[in-house]
Structures are given as C-alpha cells and as structure tokens.
Design a protein around this motif. Structure first.
Motif, PDB file in Angstrom:
ATOM      1  N   ARG A  34     -26.397  16.154 -34.950  1.00  0.00           N
ATOM      2  CA  ARG A  34     -26.457  17.614 -34.898  1.00  0.00           C
ATOM      3  C   ARG A  34     -27.898  18.076 -35.007  1.00  0.00           C
ATOM      4  O   ARG A  34     -28.661  17.575 -35.841  1.00  0.00           O
ATOM      5  N   ARG A  38     -29.685   6.461 -40.285  1.00  0.00           N
ATOM      6  CA  ARG A  38     -29.274   7.655 -41.017  1.00  0.00           C
ATOM      7  C   ARG A  38     -30.497   8.499 -41.347  1.00  0.00           C
ATOM      8  O   ARG A  38     -31.635   8.074 -41.166  1.00  0.00           O
ATOM      9  N   THR A  47     -24.788  12.657 -37.673  1.00  0.00           N
ATOM     10  CA  THR A  47     -23.867  13.538 -36.934  1.00  0.00           C
ATOM     11  C   THR A  47     -24.394  13.900 -35.553  1.00  0.00           C
ATOM     12  O   THR A  47     -23.662  14.478 -34.756  1.00  0.00           O
ATOM     13  N   ASP A 107     -30.036  15.403 -37.202  1.00  0.00           N
ATOM     14  CA  ASP A 107     -29.336  14.594 -38.192  1.00  0.00           C
ATOM     15  C   ASP A 107     -28.762  13.386 -37.461  1.00  0.00           C
ATOM     16  O   ASP A 107     -27.874  13.516 -36.613  1.00  0.00           O
ATOM     17  N   SER A 118     -29.694   7.228 -33.493  1.00  0.00           N
ATOM     18  CA  SER A 118     -28.408   7.643 -34.069  1.00  0.00           C
ATOM     19  C   SER A 118     -27.261   6.746 -33.620  1.00  0.00           C
ATOM     20  O   SER A 118     -26.244   6.644 -34.299  1.00  0.00           O
TER      21      SER A 118
END
Length: 818
Positions: free
Chosen positions: A664, A644, A662, A659, A639
């Motif tokens: 997250r 992505r 983000t 994710d 990340s």
C-alpha cells in the motif's frame, strides 16, 4: 595589537612544538609571516645559537621560488623571524584538490623546485625538510618555505635522536643511518619524492606508522606506479628513470640539481601549471580568506573607513562590487588531518589556541580587492602571493583544532570541518566497490584490490568486458563477456586475486539446450545471449542473468527479440546447476531472498514513451524453476520476496512510500517537471528519508513526506546515488560561503550535512563528484550507505571514498557529527 620588530601581529595562524606563527603586517601594509619561538626553547643556549646561525644563513637565500627571510631577532626574550607571507595552497593541498599532475605540469613544477633548491645550496645550506606541506603554490609559482629554522634535535616528526631533520617518506636514507653530514644529494632525494607524490597523488614510500615508512625508505624500492612518460601519450620511461635515480639509496647515484633542472626544463609544455585556471582558482579563494583575517583584526574597521575617505578625495571607488570578485574560486582541500573553517558569524574570531588550519571565511568588509591593497607593497614588488599554507609546518604542528558546529543549510555556512585527503589516486573510469576491509576498482581492463587506508595495490586481475562484480569475505565473483555475447563467470581469492574457478561460457552450459528459444530452426541471433549481465551471489547459489538493452526503440530493434536468460551455479565450485529462459526484455534488477530469485524487467519504451507492464519473474533458487510471474511486480520487487517495513521509491515523476507487507502506498509526492531525475534513500534513518536532484537535497518526514529541511547548494553525485551514514548525508556541493548561483549544478566538491538539520558539518574540494562511498569504522552505526558495509568489531577507522568526474579517487577520514 601586539608588535614585534615593527610588525603588527594581525592573527594567530598556528601553534606547534617549536613556537607560533602569526600573520603580521609591516608599516607599509605588507603582509608577513612572523614566527616566534617558545620561551622554554629560547632558554636553551644551543637552540638559540642554532637559530641565530640558520636565520643568518637563510637571509642570504635569494631565488625566484624561495620565501625570503625579511628580518629576525635571535637575541629577543622571545626570538622571532619574519618571512614573506606566501598565500597559496600547499603542494599537498593542490594535489589533493586537483589530482596528480600530467607530465608537462610535473616538469614545470620540477624545474621551479630545482631552481629553488639551487638557490638554497648556493649559500651553503641544505634544506633537509622538503615535503609537500613545505611547498606553497602561489601566483608566481611554487615557493619553498622553512629552511630548517627553529628545529630542535628532538624533532617531533621523527622518533630518532641527533641532528636529524626531515619528514618520513621524504627524508634521505643517509640521514636515517647517520652516515656523514647531509649534502645536496639529501635535497635531491626529497625532490624526487616530491615529484613522485605530485605525479601519483601518494608518497613514494607509502603511508602508515612512521617506523614502517622509514623502513621502506631505507630498503626501497620507491612506488612509481602511475608516473607518466615525459611526453604525453608516448609511454616514454624518462620520468620513471629520473625519479628512480633521485630516489636511489646511495647519494652518489643521484643526479645533481642542475641535471634535474635541465631534464624538467626540456619536458615542460605550455603555460606553467600554477597559471592554469584550476590552480589560480584555489589561489583566489585563499586571498579572500586572508582578507577576512585582516578584516577581523583589531583596528581593521578604522583603516577601512580611512580607505573610504581617501577614495572619496581621489574619486576612486573602494566599495567591492561583483566585478571585483572571482566567481569561480574554489577552496583548497589540503591533506589530513581536517581543519575547522568558521563562517562569517557575528563576532567570530580566530581563537588564540586555534590550529594552523583554522580559518575564517567571509566577514564584514572582507574582499580580495582590499587584500590586494593591504598587501600592495608585496604584490608591487613581485612577492609570492598564492593560496594560504597557514604555515603549519613552520611551527611543527600538523594538527588542526577547533570544534565543529551547525550551520544553515544554504547561504553562508557556520563552522565546518575542511576535509583533507589521506591519499588520492587516478582511477580513470573505474568504479569503486567497498566490501569489509577491501576496496575494489572495476575498470574496462582489470579488477584491482587496493588498501582502503593507503591506496596501495594488493593485486590486480586483468579482465576485459567486466559486467558485474560481487565481492565477498573470501571470494570475489565477477561476470564478464569474453567475446560477442559470450558471458562467463570467474571466482577469485579475495586475499590474493588468484583464480579459484572459472565457468565455461554460457552457451556451453550443459543445462542450456542447443536452441533455447524453441525449435531446431531457432534464429541463431536469438539463440545467443545478450551482451549485458547481472550477478547475484548467496551462500547457496550464484545466479547470473544475461540480457540485451531494450530501453530505446533502436535498442529494441537491435536486440532482435533476444530474451533474458538465468544460469545457476554452485558459488564454491562453479558447477553449473540449472538454466532458465525468460522473455525478451531488459533486466532492471536481480533480487535474492529466502530461496527465491526475483528478475525484474525494465521499462521498455514505445515511440510515445509510455511505460509498459514491468513484470517480476520469481524463480526457485534451488533449481531455477518458475515460482510465479507477477505483472507490474518489478516496480516494488522487495514486497514480493518477503521483505517487510517501508521502502521509498523515486519513479515516474513521483516519490513514494510503500508498505512492503501490504504493497500500500502510504504517501506520494509529485515531482516538479525539472526535478524528475531525483533519487531517494530507500530506507528511513532517524525518522527521515532524503531525496536529491542535481542541485537540491531535501529531508522528508518518513511518515508523512513533509519537507523538514531543504538545501539548494548541494545535490546528488553524478551516479545518482545519495549516501546517508553516521547521521550525515553526502552530496555534491558548492564552495561553502561562495557565490555560485542557485540553480546551477554544484561543482566544487563533496559536502557532508547533518542529516537531521541540513547544517554543513564537513566539506572537501574534489571537483564534480561522481561517486561517494562511506564505510563506517568500528563502534559506529551499521549501514554505510550506497556501496558501503556495516561496521564490525576490530574494523579500521571509518573512511569516505570520493571519485571526481575527472577520475581522481580521494579518501578521507569519516567526519565526526558533533
């Protein structure tokens, strides 16, 4: 039920160009193989005469390692011949499943086969078609079958004409040139090729198109690399000398059968190979499958009921209990092509047109105990009983037929394809790497490139202490330690193995200060590099990171606070570009993306085993300068390097979906305490991710983490990876339909399961699986799983490379998902 010559035909085993092979049963209950000739061939007077002559001669063969011809009727409208039914794996199947034979095992095999050949020669016959699939390994030893009976001049295994009988790779050169009548030396040549195959796991004249194999046979020399010495550990050349003489181009240069027998008898060691548990397990498994065939035959239920009534009168208990059943009998995995194996579905039968390798596992009332009773006359008389050869070679048909079908993820399987190895090779502790159309083997002493389709060695580069290898299209880069804490980089020509350039040891790198850890009084222990290395290669930069292990308290003390260090090189020339020193830590991963290099620190453990910060250091690839330091970034390094999408992690007792944009957590699952060793596929395929521990594979919904299916008879390979490719998930599984207890670590072989449903699609017996690498073929989906590469136009057919715990590398065709 059809009957020929007093033998009831129980089931069709195979059909080929010459005729059909049936499992037959005499009035006494003895099981036999009944071979019938196609009617169009029977109308040929020359063929019928040859059949008559050779059947009569073969009936006179009597030896402890030959399958006896029991009866024949050459004058029938459909000529037939009955032989002893040899139940056992072919030599090809045994070597594929268990790997090459050691010297003592090879000697026992050679002595038995030499006795069999001597018995054939004693009645004036020459076998002419000895090959691994014409040898059946039984309880009583290897049995030679098919004495050239029912073979036409236009034999399908050769492209030539005339009275030539034989198989590419095992046929003597004089049969190819047609110089004289075939004599005993023809069989000596084939025996040498058989033993070379058993010793190495590959034919001595290679594989591939028939004309190429025949050319190599005529012009030699034979490939005897890997043939062991006659005595374990002494490196003696006796086997190479003996097999080299057997495979001589000139018949007069070959030893006699008696000489081969004498040499092999002197080299035998311990119990015969076929009496050892690994082989006898294959035999027991095949007895179960034959029992299933007999149980499904018309009238079998009536006979079983009669058996129960007779047992009631005598007080014997015929019911099969666990004490009667072998619990450790693996199924055989003969060589390519594949076979379809049908599970005990209601009403399952062997189709009249089914291939010779189509078998039925399980079945109502089927048991080895009942098989032994039904075959009692053969067993009591000492007849050969071993694993089923299915007698494909007797019919001239090497192809298995039948369609794959779905099955449940656990318990008795439905129809599945039985994998048959294209080639096998003993690689010991070496690690395979697949790149494009090359397969590399990384060992403690060499980097070797082999042809993935045949196993033939292209080149081998001797290099001790190899730490990491990154293969490319034209160049292979490797990092190694040439001495204590003295890492260096070498670039090899991928096609030839020649050295393109080699960088000096890291301590001589001009960008590295004399005392990189600080002042001129730096601790000399800290100044040298760590003994481990990680390598990353892109088009613009080659980065090697040296480090020491810090995982345990002992390793932390030994490392003496030695830091990790990164070195940048030009990947084309090896010119040193930059140097960077990090912190005292173990390196868990090295990542490169968009001009940035991420160095992830491992999780050092303190005495109370609590995780620490795990930082991610990001360097600029162009000059090695620090871009940023990210506390905790090593947990999700992708990340921070611009990736992505969603990535899946298994760590610290949890499965997580993250994710990357983000950072997250989308969902997480706590693992059971006993399953904390689970792995998970890092990306999703068709809306699923797959996770596995050592005894379970699960498919999870990629969006929610909910379990879509779970199988308790397949787990991850020993290396911890889980390969998903072409809609299949590959893992280490139990024997399909076997009795291995749930909860035990599967140890039978590799499974390929439908990734969407968990249904068993394909299985191959390899023993405990260490590594699985899948390379999809041309036209298939890209992304070949762990260690694989995407397909490109013009690439070869897809291959599956499996390394067993014993160090045998087996290569199979990629199974088809139907």
């Amino acid at each position: 039920m059809e009957e020929l010559g007093g033998y009831r035909l129980v089931a069709l085993l195979g059909e080929g160009g010459m005729g059909q092979v049936h499992l037959g049963r005499a009035a006494s209950g003895r099981l036999v193989a009944v071979k019938t000739v196609h009617e169009h061939l029977a109308t040929d007077p020359l063929f019928r005469e040859r059949f008559r002559r050779e059947a009569a001669a073969a009936r006179s063969v009597a030896g402890p390692f030959t399958a006896a011809v029991l009866a024949a009727d050459p004058e029938a409208v459909r000529p037939w011949l009955a032989t002893e039914f040899c139940t056992g794996p072919t030599l090809a199947g045994a070597v594929s499943a268990l790997g090459p034979l050691a010297s003592g095992e090879l000697a026992a095999l050679g002595a038995a086969l030499a006795e069999a050949i001597a018995a054939v020669h004693a009645v004036g016959l020459v076998h002419r078609d000895l090959k691994p699939s014409n040898i059946v390994v039984t309880r009583d030893g290897p049995m030679v079958i098919d004495f050239g009976i029912a073979r036409t001049a236009a034999d399908e295994s050769l492209t030539g004409s005339g009275e030539v009988v034989g198989s590419p790779g095992f046929i003597a050169p004089e049969l190819l040139t047609g110089t004289g009548e075939p004599g005993p030396a023809v069989d000596v040549f084939a025996l040498g090729a058989l033993l070379a195959y058993a010793a190495t796991g590959r034919p001595p004249f290679g594989t591939g198109p028939v004309h190429q194999v025949l050319y190599r046979t005529m012009h030699g020399p034979a490939d005897l690399d890997g043939v062991a010495g006659a005595t374990a550990g002494d490196g003696a050349p006796e086997w190479r000398e003996l097999l080299g003489r057997c495979l001589s181009q000139e018949p007069g240069d070959r030893p006699t059968v008696a000489e081969v027998l004498s040499a092999c008898a002197a080299w035998t060691d311990g119990d015969p190979w076929w009496e050892r548990e690994a082989v006898s397990g294959l035999i027991r498994r095949r007895e179960e499958e034959v029992a299933a065939l007999v149980a499904k035959a018309p009238g079998a239920e009536v006979e079983a009921e009669g058996e129960v009534e007779a047992a009631a009168e005598t007080g014997d208990e015929p019911r099969d209990g666990p004490q009667d059943e072998p619990q450790d009998a693996p199924a055989d995995a003969p060589p390519a092509p594949a076979a379809t194996v049908h599970g005990p579905a209601s009403g399952a039968t062997l189709a009249p047109g089914a291939g010779a390798d189509t078998v039925v596992s399980g079945g109502r009332g089927a048991s080895r105990r009942r098989f032994l009773r039904w075959g009692g006359a053969a067993i009591a008389g000492g007849a050969a009983i071993g694993a089923v050869a299915w007698l494909t070679e007797l019919t001239g048909d090497d192809e298995g037929n039948g369609d794959g079908a779905q099955s449940g993820p656990s318990g008795s399987p439905g129809p599945y394809t039985l994998g048959r190895a294209l080639w096998t090779r003993d690689i010991g502790d070496a690690t395979p790497l697949r790149h494009g159309e090359a397969l590399y083997l990384v060992s403690d002493s060499a980097l070797t490139r082999v042809d993935p389709r045949t196993g033939a060695v292209a080149w081998s580069y001797p290099a001790e202490y190899i730490a990491d290898v990154v293969p490319g299209d034209g160049v292979v880069h490797l990092a190694r330690s040439s001495g204590i804490f003295m890492a260096e980089i070498t670039a090899l020509n991928a096609a030839t193995g020649a050295v393109k350039w080699s960088a000096n040891p890291m301590v001589r790198n001009p960008h590295r200060p004399p005392n990189p850890s600080g002042s001129a009084t730096s601790d000399p222990v800290v100044s040298v590099d760590g003994e481990l290395s990680a390598l990353s290669v892109s088009a613009d930069i080659l980065c090697v990171v040296t480090y020491s292990p810090y995982t345990t308290l002992w390793e932390r003390r030994t490392a003496q606070k030695r830091p990790w260090r990164a070195y940048g090189y030009d990947p084309g020339t090896g010119a040193p570009l930059w140097f960077h020193e990090g912190a005292p830590a173990e390196v868990a991963g090295l990542y490169e993306r968009d001009g940035r290099i991420g160095v992830a620190a491992a999780s050092p453990f303190t005495a109370d085993e609590k995780e620490t910060d795990e930082p991610l250091t990001v360097l600029r690839a162009a000059d090695g300068t620090l871009d940023r330091q990210i506390p905790g970034g090593a947990r999700y390094p992708e990340s921070y390097l611009g990736a992505r999408g969603v990535h899946y992690y298994a760590r610290a007792g949890q499965l997580k979906a993250v994710d990357l944009a983000t950072r997250r957590t989308l969902w997480s699952l706590d693992q059971a305490e006993e399953d904390t060793d689970a792995t998970i596929t890092p990306t999703a395929a068709a809306g699923l991710v797959h996770t596995a521990d050592h005894r379970t594979v699960k498919a999870l919904d990629a969006g929610t983490g909910r379990t879509r299916w779970s199988s308790t008879d397949v787990g991850r390979p020993e290396d911890g990876s889980l390969t998903v490719a072409g809609g299949l998930v590959y893992g280490l599984g139990t024997a399909p339909g076997g009795d291995e207890a749930i909860g035990e670590v599967p140890g039978w072989g590799v499974h390929a399961r439908n990734a969407a449903t968990g249904a068993l699609v394909w299985a191959a017996e390899t023993g405990e699986v260490r590594t699985v690498i899948v390379r999809q073929g041309a036209g298939s989906d890209k992304g070949a799983g762990e260690g694989g590469a995407g397909a490109e136009a013009g690439a070869e057919a897809g291959l599956v490379h499996v390394v067993s715990a014993s160090g045998t590398l087996s290569t199979f065709a990629v199974p088809e998902l139907t």
